[in-house]
Write a protein that holds these residues in place. Structure first.
Motif, PDB file in Angstrom:
ATOM      1  N   PRO A 142       7.110  40.097 -21.147  1.00 21.59           N
ATOM      2  CA  PRO A 142       6.478  38.784 -21.267  1.00 21.59           C
ATOM      3  C   PRO A 142       5.935  38.562 -22.677  1.00 21.59           C
ATOM      4  O   PRO A 142       5.553  39.514 -23.367  1.00 21.59           O
ATOM      5  CB  PRO A 142       5.352  38.818 -20.247  1.00 21.59           C
ATOM      6  N   ALA A 143       5.882  37.311 -23.073  1.00 19.74           N
ATOM      7  CA  ALA A 143       5.299  36.961 -24.367  1.00 19.74           C
ATOM      8  C   ALA A 143       3.812  37.296 -24.371  1.00 19.74           C
ATOM      9  O   ALA A 143       3.237  37.577 -25.410  1.00 19.74           O
ATOM     10  CB  ALA A 143       5.509  35.474 -24.654  1.00 19.74           C
ATOM     11  N   GLY A 144       3.205  37.285 -23.194  1.00 19.86           N
ATOM     12  CA  GLY A 144       1.787  37.621 -23.081  1.00 19.86           C
ATOM     13  C   GLY A 144       0.913  36.389 -23.231  1.00 19.86           C
ATOM     14  O   GLY A 144       0.664  35.936 -24.333  1.00 19.86           O
ATOM     15  N   ALA A 145       0.516  35.841 -22.109  1.00 20.34           N
ATOM     16  CA  ALA A 145      -0.368  34.676 -22.118  1.00 20.34           C
ATOM     17  C   ALA A 145      -1.696  35.074 -22.753  1.00 20.34           C
ATOM     18  O   ALA A 145      -2.201  36.166 -22.520  1.00 20.34           O
ATOM     19  CB  ALA A 145      -0.577  34.180 -20.685  1.00 20.34           C
ATOM     20  N   ARG A 146      -2.244  34.181 -23.567  1.00 22.35           N
ATOM     21  CA  ARG A 146      -3.535  34.441 -24.214  1.00 22.35           C
ATOM     22  C   ARG A 146      -4.565  33.465 -23.643  1.00 22.35           C
ATOM     23  O   ARG A 146      -4.288  32.278 -23.504  1.00 22.35           O
ATOM     24  CB  ARG A 146      -3.421  34.269 -25.717  1.00 22.35           C
ATOM     25  N   TRP A 147      -5.726  34.015 -23.353  1.00 25.22           N
ATOM     26  CA  TRP A 147      -6.805  33.184 -22.852  1.00 25.22           C
ATOM     27  C   TRP A 147      -7.424  32.383 -23.997  1.00 25.22           C
ATOM     28  O   TRP A 147      -7.637  32.904 -25.096  1.00 25.22           O
ATOM     29  CB  TRP A 147      -7.892  34.031 -22.227  1.00 25.22           C
ATOM     30  N   SER A 148      -7.769  31.144 -23.695  1.00 24.32           N
ATOM     31  CA  SER A 148      -8.474  30.319 -24.682  1.00 24.32           C
ATOM     32  C   SER A 148      -9.913  30.818 -24.827  1.00 24.32           C
ATOM     33  O   SER A 148     -10.425  31.561 -23.981  1.00 24.32           O
ATOM     34  CB  SER A 148      -8.484  28.859 -24.225  1.00 24.32           C
ATOM     35  N   VAL A 149     -10.559  30.374 -25.883  1.00 29.66           N
ATOM     36  CA  VAL A 149     -11.975  30.707 -26.083  1.00 29.66           C
ATOM     37  C   VAL A 149     -12.780  30.203 -24.889  1.00 29.66           C
ATOM     38  O   VAL A 149     -13.673  30.896 -24.385  1.00 29.66           O
ATOM     39  CB  VAL A 149     -12.500  30.097 -27.405  1.00 29.66           C
ATOM     40  N   TRP A 150     -12.462  28.996 -24.392  1.00 28.51           N
ATOM     41  CA  TRP A 150     -13.203  28.423 -23.258  1.00 28.51           C
ATOM     42  C   TRP A 150     -13.058  29.295 -22.010  1.00 28.51           C
ATOM     43  O   TRP A 150     -14.044  29.512 -21.288  1.00 28.51           O
ATOM     44  CB  TRP A 150     -12.743  26.994 -23.013  1.00 28.51           C
ATOM     45  N   VAL A 151     -11.870  29.819 -21.746  1.00 30.35           N
ATOM     46  CA  VAL A 151     -11.668  30.699 -20.592  1.00 30.35           C
ATOM     47  C   VAL A 151     -12.508  31.964 -20.763  1.00 30.35           C
ATOM     48  O   VAL A 151     -13.164  32.419 -19.812  1.00 30.35           O
ATOM     49  CB  VAL A 151     -10.175  31.035 -20.385  1.00 30.35           C
ATOM     50  N   ARG A 152     -12.526  32.535 -21.950  1.00 29.04           N
ATOM     51  CA  ARG A 152     -13.326  33.752 -22.177  1.00 29.04           C
ATOM     52  C   ARG A 152     -14.815  33.465 -21.976  1.00 29.04           C
ATOM     53  O   ARG A 152     -15.539  34.267 -21.385  1.00 29.04           O
ATOM     54  CB  ARG A 152     -13.032  34.329 -23.562  1.00 29.04           C
ATOM     55  N   VAL A 153     -15.292  32.304 -22.452  1.00 31.71           N
ATOM     56  CA  VAL A 153     -16.699  31.923 -22.266  1.00 31.71           C
ATOM     57  C   VAL A 153     -16.997  31.746 -20.774  1.00 31.71           C
ATOM     58  O   VAL A 153     -17.996  32.278 -20.257  1.00 31.71           O
ATOM     59  CB  VAL A 153     -17.037  30.632 -23.052  1.00 31.71           C
ATOM     60  N   LEU A 154     -16.146  31.003 -20.059  1.00 32.23           N
ATOM     61  CA  LEU A 154     -16.363  30.787 -18.631  1.00 32.23           C
ATOM     62  C   LEU A 154     -16.417  32.109 -17.870  1.00 32.23           C
ATOM     63  O   LEU A 154     -17.291  32.307 -17.011  1.00 32.23           O
ATOM     64  CB  LEU A 154     -15.257  29.905 -18.040  1.00 32.23           C
ATOM     65  N   ARG A 155     -15.508  33.007 -18.165  1.00 33.97           N
ATOM     66  CA  ARG A 155     -15.489  34.307 -17.464  1.00 33.97           C
ATOM     67  C   ARG A 155     -16.764  35.089 -17.741  1.00 33.97           C
ATOM     68  O   ARG A 155     -17.329  35.695 -16.839  1.00 33.97           O
ATOM     69  CB  ARG A 155     -14.243  35.092 -17.838  1.00 33.97           C
ATOM     70  N   ARG A 156     -17.230  35.066 -18.974  1.00 35.82           N
ATOM     71  CA  ARG A 156     -18.455  35.784 -19.325  1.00 35.82           C
ATOM     72  C   ARG A 156     -19.645  35.182 -18.576  1.00 35.82           C
ATOM     73  O   ARG A 156     -20.440  35.898 -17.995  1.00 35.82           O
ATOM     74  CB  ARG A 156     -18.670  35.734 -20.837  1.00 35.82           C
ATOM     75  N   VAL A 157     -19.751  33.854 -18.578  1.00 39.48           N
ATOM     76  CA  VAL A 157     -20.878  33.172 -17.922  1.00 39.48           C
ATOM     77  C   VAL A 157     -20.821  33.431 -16.402  1.00 39.48           C
ATOM     78  O   VAL A 157     -21.832  33.760 -15.788  1.00 39.48           O
ATOM     79  CB  VAL A 157     -20.847  31.654 -18.216  1.00 39.48           C
ATOM     80  N   LEU A 158     -19.666  33.268 -15.797  1.00 36.83           N
ATOM     81  CA  LEU A 158     -19.547  33.426 -14.347  1.00 36.83           C
ATOM     82  C   LEU A 158     -19.748  34.873 -13.902  1.00 36.83           C
ATOM     83  O   LEU A 158     -20.288  35.127 -12.839  1.00 36.83           O
ATOM     84  CB  LEU A 158     -18.203  32.883 -13.855  1.00 36.83           C
ATOM     85  N   ARG A 159     -19.331  35.821 -14.718  1.00 34.78           N
ATOM     86  CA  ARG A 159     -19.537  37.240 -14.400  1.00 34.78           C
ATOM     87  C   ARG A 159     -21.029  37.554 -14.380  1.00 34.78           C
ATOM     88  O   ARG A 159     -21.487  38.340 -13.557  1.00 34.78           O
ATOM     89  CB  ARG A 159     -18.829  38.122 -15.419  1.00 34.78           C
ATOM     90  N   GLY A 160     -21.803  36.899 -15.241  1.00 38.59           N
ATOM     91  CA  GLY A 160     -23.238  37.130 -15.327  1.00 38.59           C
ATOM     92  C   GLY A 160     -24.032  36.564 -14.166  1.00 38.59           C
ATOM     93  O   GLY A 160     -25.199  36.871 -14.007  1.00 38.59           O
ATOM     94  N   ARG A 161     -23.373  35.758 -13.314  1.00 39.86           N
ATOM     95  CA  ARG A 161     -24.055  35.109 -12.184  1.00 39.86           C
ATOM     96  C   ARG A 161     -24.248  36.035 -11.009  1.00 39.86           C
ATOM     97  O   ARG A 161     -25.056  35.768 -10.129  1.00 39.86           O
ATOM     98  CB  ARG A 161     -23.278  33.885 -11.708  1.00 39.86           C
ATOM     99  N   GLY A 162     -23.446  37.103 -10.942  1.00 39.39           N
ATOM    100  CA  GLY A 162     -23.452  37.868  -9.710  1.00 39.39           C
ATOM    101  C   GLY A 162     -24.160  39.133  -9.799  1.00 39.39           C
ATOM    102  O   GLY A 162     -24.516  39.806  -8.936  1.00 39.39           O
TER     103      GLY A 162
END
Length: 162
Positions: A142-162
């Motif tokens: 695969p070419a390797g999908a890259r996450w956008s900066v916004w996706v990385r921010v959302l994942r960091r914020v949502l991970r911190g909720r739990g």
């Protein structure tokens, strides 16, 4: 708001091989779902109409399942997601097969904002990761999908909720 979101890849593999990826969803050894990076996909029973499950806050019931051909699920959560999503297999000729994910829904209430701001970027990244995994599963690079900066921010914020 009406939403149609489509992701697909053409794989150097037979329809049988690609269909097997769908058939293995949420099973031991699942070769399609990118569980190493995303919440695990689970159902309350083997794949089939009426099975209930989902991943993270996204919940659904399997509405239709044709082994080796496709699966379609109807959203039950989050609130305001009114519609379906699923994978399908299409012959592309020459020993190649298209693996497609189609999401069709209408958003209401809180989903008018949560879909475009939160769920769509995460959904798009997850499905692209799944399609990368499908390519690897059939021996492609695969070419390797890259996450956008916004996706990385959302994942960091949502991970911190739990």
């Amino acid at each position: 708001m009406k939403v149609r979101n489509v992701h697909q890849r053409t794989l150097d593999a037979s329809g049988t091989q690609v269909g097997a990826l769908i058939d293995g969803l949420a099973q031991r050894g699942d070769r399609l779902w990118p569980e190493e990076r995303w919440p695990q996909l689970r159902f309350d029973r083997p794949l089939g109409a009426g099975a209930v499950g989902g991943h993270g806050p996204v919940r659904y019931v399997i509405e239709a399942y044709a082994p080796g051909r496709g699966i379609r699920c109807r959203f039950t959560a989050p609130r305001g997601f009114l519609g379906t999503h699923g994978f399908e297999v299409e012959d592309a000729g020459g020993g190649r097969t298209v693996l497609r994910h189609v999401l069709e829904m209408r958003t209401t209430g809180p989903a008018l904002l949560s879909w475009p701001l939160v769920f769509r970027p995460l959904h798009d990244a997850l499905i692209e990761d799944a399609l990368d995994r499908a390519e690897r599963s059939v021996g492609m690079k695969p070419a390797g999908a890259r996450w956008s900066v916004w996706v990385r921010v959302l994942r960091r914020v949502l991970r911190g909720r739990g």
